[in-house]
Design a protein around this motif. Sequence first.
Motif, mmCIF file in Angstrom:
data_model
loop_
_atom_site.group_PDB
_atom_site.id
_atom_site.type_symbol
_atom_site.label_atom_id
_atom_site.label_comp_id
_atom_site.label_asym_id
_atom_site.label_seq_id
_atom_site.Cartn_x
_atom_site.Cartn_y
_atom_site.Cartn_z
ATOM 1 N N LEU A 1 0.833 -1.207 0.000
ATOM 2 C CA LEU A 1 0.000 0.000 0.000
ATOM 3 C C LEU A 1 0.868 1.257 0.000
ATOM 4 N N LEU A 2 1.892 1.289 0.851
ATOM 5 C CA LEU A 2 2.781 2.455 0.877
ATOM 6 C C LEU A 2 3.467 2.643 -0.469
ATOM 7 N N ARG A 3 3.941 1.563 -1.078
ATOM 8 C CA ARG A 3 4.578 1.679 -2.394
ATOM 9 C C ARG A 3 3.596 2.237 -3.423
ATOM 10 N N ASP A 4 2.358 1.773 -3.396
ATOM 11 C CA ASP A 4 1.355 2.286 -4.329
ATOM 12 C C ASP A 4 1.105 3.774 -4.120
ATOM 13 N N LEU A 5 1.019 4.202 -2.871
ATOM 14 C CA LEU A 5 0.819 5.625 -2.585
ATOM 15 C C LEU A 5 1.996 6.459 -3.082
ATOM 16 N N LEU A 6 3.206 5.970 -2.866
ATOM 17 C CA LEU A 6 4.381 6.704 -3.323
ATOM 18 C C LEU A 6 4.470 6.726 -4.848
ATOM 19 N N ASP A 7 4.088 5.634 -5.498
ATOM 20 C CA ASP A 7 4.063 5.605 -6.964
ATOM 21 C C ASP A 7 3.077 6.618 -7.525
ATOM 22 N N ARG A 8 2.033 6.913 -6.761
ATOM 23 C CA ARG A 8 1.030 7.905 -7.194
ATOM 24 C C ARG A 8 1.387 9.315 -6.733
ATOM 25 N N ARG A 9 2.613 9.463 -6.233
ATOM 26 C CA ARG A 9 3.143 10.751 -5.776
ATOM 27 C C ARG A 9 2.417 11.291 -4.537
ATOM 28 N N TRP A 10 1.947 10.399 -3.706
ATOM 29 C CA TRP A 10 1.339 10.792 -2.441
ATOM 30 C C TRP A 10 2.417 10.883 -1.378
ATOM 31 N N ASP A 11 3.509 11.557 -1.712
ATOM 32 C CA ASP A 11 4.630 11.662 -0.776
ATOM 33 C C ASP A 11 4.803 13.077 -0.231
ATOM 34 N N PHE A 12 3.764 13.888 -0.372
ATOM 35 C CA PHE A 12 3.870 15.270 0.076
ATOM 36 C C PHE A 12 4.090 15.364 1.579
ATOM 37 N N PHE A 13 3.778 14.315 2.317
ATOM 38 C CA PHE A 13 3.953 14.308 3.760
ATOM 39 C C PHE A 13 5.354 13.856 4.180
ATOM 40 N N ALA A 14 6.132 13.368 3.243
ATOM 41 C CA ALA A 14 7.451 12.797 3.552
ATOM 42 C C ALA A 14 8.530 13.869 3.549
#
Length: 117
Positions: free
Chosen positions: A99-112
């Motif tokens: 799930l985390l990999r999928d979120l990061l692949d979708r550029r949901w990394d604004f919180f990182a």
Amino acid sequence: MRSPPRRNTVKGAVKQLPRGRAGWLFIHIPTAWVRPGRSDEYHDALHEALRQTSRVGVVFTAVDKPFHDQEAGKIRHRRFWDLYKDDGASQELWEAALLLRDLLDRRWDFFAPRAPF
């Protein structure tokens, strides 16, 4: 040029995790370490380093691979996410990593935090 992380590096990181629970190990592989065929070596080294511990269930690796941007006419870097599942990892832990990999692949990394991490 530096070499990729060795088994001792991984073992040292593992010692920082609490005993009795399987967790995640996060590793960043910089562009200078990326070479053809190293992926298999990397996974073999992880397996060897983790075979005697139950502290790590999943290794989540950020790999910065170079690519040629033809439009811009220069080399750029793209981050790829490599997952390693230990034989003893629970299905729940593995699904969370996917799930985390999928979120990061979708550029949901604004919180990182931004690189370098």
